[in-house]
Scaffold this motif. Structure first.
Motif, short mmCIF file in Angstrom:
data_model
loop_
_atom_site.label_atom_id
_atom_site.label_comp_id
_atom_site.label_asym_id
_atom_site.label_seq_id
_atom_site.Cartn_x
_atom_site.Cartn_y
_atom_site.Cartn_z
N ARG A 212 32.35 38.90 43.46
CA ARG A 212 30.93 39.24 43.57
C ARG A 212 30.78 40.69 43.15
NH1 ARG A 212 27.21 36.69 46.47
NH2 ARG A 212 26.48 38.63 47.44
N ASP A 213 30.31 40.88 41.96
CA ASP A 213 30.24 42.25 41.45
C ASP A 213 29.19 42.33 40.35
OD1 ASP A 213 30.88 44.89 41.37
OD2 ASP A 213 32.66 44.65 40.12
N ILE A 214 28.57 43.48 40.24
CA ILE A 214 27.63 43.79 39.15
C ILE A 214 28.25 44.91 38.34
CG2 ILE A 214 25.30 44.54 38.56
CD1 ILE A 214 24.38 43.46 41.28
N ILE A 215 28.46 44.64 37.05
CA ILE A 215 29.20 45.56 36.20
C ILE A 215 28.34 45.92 34.99
CG2 ILE A 215 31.34 45.96 34.94
CD1 ILE A 215 32.40 43.41 36.49
N ILE A 216 28.12 47.20 34.78
CA ILE A 216 27.49 47.66 33.53
C ILE A 216 28.63 47.94 32.55
CG2 ILE A 216 26.04 49.39 32.43
CD1 ILE A 216 24.64 49.80 35.07
#
Length: 782
Positions: A212-216
């Motif tokens: 569960r991660d948000i990566i730019i």
């Protein structure tokens, strides 16, 4: 105690003793004179004792001391400090914090007094935390999860050579998430430890849940832009575990939020494109940022830096108006549109007028624009009129052609206009009237290539009142979206929209054109009559508005498209704010100039395929260099400079690629860090300009591709090595204490000291023999 270094058998001792007695007796029996009584036995005793002592020396007597010591058990603790240990899955502070808390609060208090703890941390290699044999729970506080890889196998292997006593420990406690990124046979090492009797107790931290991660991942900039003008940003985002979440994405300068947009996450990789207005001129570093979501594993990758150079890029419009000032109008016709456009401070308008409606007899009579203090000139003015060269056209971003006869332009001016749109990204709009489209004969000019409608009739005017209608597909076009929400936009284009009173009946939209508005009921063989159409032409954009914006066909359009300023008063030009008229034309001009907004005042543009790269990878920038006419300057000298704080600049030369009509360079990034890449072009010893971008060079991390914990790997290591598999929920004191085992058997040290070489023993033997000889002499026996 005394021990003999050589112990012959008992019978040899008996035989030797008997032989010694016989020899002594025989010696005295055959000696000159025979001693008797006390003297005889004294001499025998002296000689026997001396020979016995000499025999004892031959047996190597030793003084033996025996000492017992209780050795400590050495247990090594190996703590993983790679980047995956920063994941905030099971513990909000991260995996390393979870392992550290378990060690400090539960394991170390259970260590028996006979156990010596050897603390280590590892990522790529193994390092001792301290050389002090007496440790405290705070010894782990200074560790942080910054390692670029996890090498469990090689760390276990090197443990056997760097321990303080030079040998392996009696047991190993391994704290990790089990993500092994380096080569090494972990199970073979576990079997080796079992053969050596060294159990490996494993403590696995982290969960096996899907990430569960948000990566730019990357940021691209359609750049450069003007100060306070919109910059287009393209961000590549991955969001596993957050499918359907609605999150804000922000552009920040330091802690200041410059722009924010709400997006929906797809759960996979997606590209987000949006605009913001940089408030500062010159080159600045900004951050694109998504605030961390609850339950996100690694919030540090929610931010990505990018560089942007903001220049003074005012959008410049050349507006040509052919309708003269009407007797019942309070101001010239051109002032309505000029005022509407210049309500946007980033738009500047130059006006040209049609002379024959203004009593033109000879020479040029400028008309003062009183409000801004500018001057308005005829279209055909030799120096102030319509640009006569391509270089002069480059000073404008959009051209508005409103009812100007074609004979006011030379063939070269019309050809330059086509080149300016198709090759240099200009925006062109033709507005209807008696001298426009087919009636104006423009279907027989080069401008026919630009206009998005076919206009084959030479008499195409229609005088009729109507309210234009929008097709269903038009509502999604950015040129139409002039309301704050879809509902307001619908009202603006329906109930708020005033009447038009005529149009040019063009034949049809050209292939590739998008029709945004039509006549509600008039049709021809190709369908409803087109009122508004747009099209991409080469690198530019064009628009056709077949009605008018002045008092002939557009008298209400330019004066009554807005809201009442005084709700109780009569609706007329003086009681309407014309807000929607302004919004529409500002929207139209910005849409037409979009391909010019991505350019800079400088003729040098640096394009990068990516702004995030790994050390050692190759970067291939493309540099577009234009001369004064906007053509590729293939003979320019283009230099690339890579710079970073505290490091020497690296300079590379770019070469011209005829296929791209641009310059290219290729070089590898040296080390990790933030770099400024500057492209500079020089033509005939004159600097044309430069452009900059920010490059972020980071080590790639294989373990971050899948950061789920590996409890099965950790359990296998423990099972094969003879250890136990634990987790941070094991808190029982007795269970933890049993990890350290029983005390090892005591070490016995025996020290032996030879006695035969002692001086006193030798002196005793000599003394006995000397006494015996003296006594014999005194008795006359020798």
């Amino acid at each position: 105690m005394i021990e003999l270094g050589y112990t012959p058998p008992w019978w040899a001792l008996v035989a030797g003793g008997a032989l010694l007695i016989i020899l002594i007796a025989w010696s005295y029996a055959t000696s000159v004179g025979r001693p008797r009584g006390f003297t005889k036995w004294t001499l025998v005793l002296l000689r026997f004792t001396a020979i016995a002592l000499a025999f004892l020396c031959w047996l190597n007597p030793q003084w033996v001391e025996r000492e017992e010591r209780q050795p400590p058990s050495q247990v090594a603790i190996l703590l993983d400090t790679s980047r995956s240990m920063s994941i905030q899955d099971a513990d909000p502070e991260g995996r390393l914090a979870e392992a550290r808390e378990w060690l400090q609060q539960h394991l170390l208090p259970a260590v028996p007094h006979h156990v010596q703890i050897l603390p280590y941390f590892f990522d790529v290699t193994l390092h001792p935390i301290t050389n002090n044999l007496s440790i405290t729970p705070q010894v782990f506080d200074s560790l942080s999860p910054t390692g670029t890889a996890t090498a469990i196998a090689s760390s276990l292997e090197s443990l056997n050579t760097i321990s303080p006593n030079g040998g392996p420990p009696t047991a190993v406690i391994l704290c990790s998430d089990g993500i092994e990124t380096e080569s090494g046979d972990l199970m073979a090492l576990a079997r080796w430890h079992r053969r050596k009797g060294i159990p490996i107790h494993t403590v696995c931290v982290g969960t096996t849940n899907d990430m569960r991660d948000i990566i730019i991942e990357n940021v691209q900039i359609r750049r450069p832009v003007g100060s306070n003008a919109p910059a287009r940003i393209i961000a590549t985002i991955s969001s596993p575990g957050f499918t359907g979440f609605q999150v804000p994405i922000q552009i920040r300068f330091l802690q200041r939020v410059l722009a924010q947009q709400t997006i929906f996450l797809s759960g996979g990789r997606q590209q987000i494109e949006f605009e913001f207005r940089p408030p500062f001129r010159q080159y600045q570093v900004y951050n694109i940022h998504i605030p961390p979501e609850a339950g996100e594993w690694l919030p540090t990758n929610n931010r990505r830096a990018f560089g942007l150079e903001a220049t003074d890029l005012t959008l410049r419009v050349l507006y040509m108006e052919g309708t003269p000032m009407q007797n019942n109008a309070p101001q010239p016709e051109w002032r309505y549109l000029k005022t509407a456009l210049e309500s946007d401070p980033q738009i500047k308008v130059k006006v040209l007028y049609r002379t024959r409606f203004r009593g033109f007899q000879g020479g040029f009579i400028p008309e003062a624009d009183i409000e801004p203090g500018e001057e308005v000139y005829p279209v055909e003015h030799l120096t102030k009129g319509y640009p006569r060269t391509l270089e002069e056209l480059q000073n404008f971003d959009v051209i508005i052609h409103s009812d100007i006869p074609k004979d006011m332009f030379s063939t070269e001016q019309l050809a330059n206009t086509v080149h300016w749109v198709e090759e240099l990204g200009g925006g062109f709009v033709m507005i209807g009237g008696k001298s426009a489209f087919g009636t104006g004969g423009y279907h027989r000019t080069p401008l026919d290539r630009l206009i998005p409608v076919a206009m084959e009739s030479s008499n195409d005017t229609l005088n009729q009142a109507f309210r234009m209608s929008l097709p269903n597909h038009a509502w999604k076009h950015p040129l139409i979206a002039i309301g704050t929400n879809p509902e307001e936009t619908t009202a603006i284009w329906t109930t708020r929209l005033p009447l038009l009173y005529g149009l040019n009946r063009v034949n049809r939209p050209k292939p590739g054109a998008t029709v945004l508005a039509v006549h509600p009921f008039e049709r021809n063989a190709d369908g409803p009559l087109v009122v508004l159409a747009v099209q991409e032409i080469g690198k530019g954009r064009t628009m056709a508005f077949t009605s008018d914006i002045t008092r002939s066909w557009g008298k209400d359009f330019e004066t009554l498209w807005g809201e009442l300023t005084q709700p109780q008063a009569f609706w007329d030009e003086y009681n309407c704010d014309q807000r929607y008229y302004r919004r529409f034309w500002i929207n139209a001009v910005r849409w037409l100039a979009a391909n010019r907004l991505t350019r800079t005042n400088s003729p040098v543009t640096l394009d990068l395929p990516q702004t995030l790269i790994r050390p050692g990878d190759f970067l291939e920038p493309v540099i577009h260099v234009r001369d004064a006419a906007g053509r590729p300057a293939s003979s320019a000298e283009v230099r690339i400079t890579l710079s970073a704080p505290g490091a020497a600049d690296r300079i590379e030369q770019a070469t011209f690629d005829p296929a791209l009509q641009a310059f290219r360079a290729r070089f590898s990034m040296p080390v990790a860090g933030d770099f400024t890449l500057r492209a500079e072009a020089i033509l005939h010893s004159t600097k044309l300009g430069e452009d900059k971008q920010l490059i972020v060079c980071e080590e790639s991390n294989k373990e971050m591709l899948d950061v789920r914990a590996r409890p099965e790997t950790m359990a296998a290591v423990a099972r094969i090595s003879g250890g136990r598999s634990l987790d941070t929920h094991n808190h029982q004191f007795a269970q933890l204490r049993s990890l350290f085992g029983s005390p090892p058997p005591p070490q016995v040290e025996i020290r032996r000291q030879p006695m035969w070489d002692k001086a006193w023993l030798m002196m005793a033997i000599i003394g006995l023999l000397a006494t015996e000889w003296i006594l014999r002499r005194l008795r006359g026996l020798a």
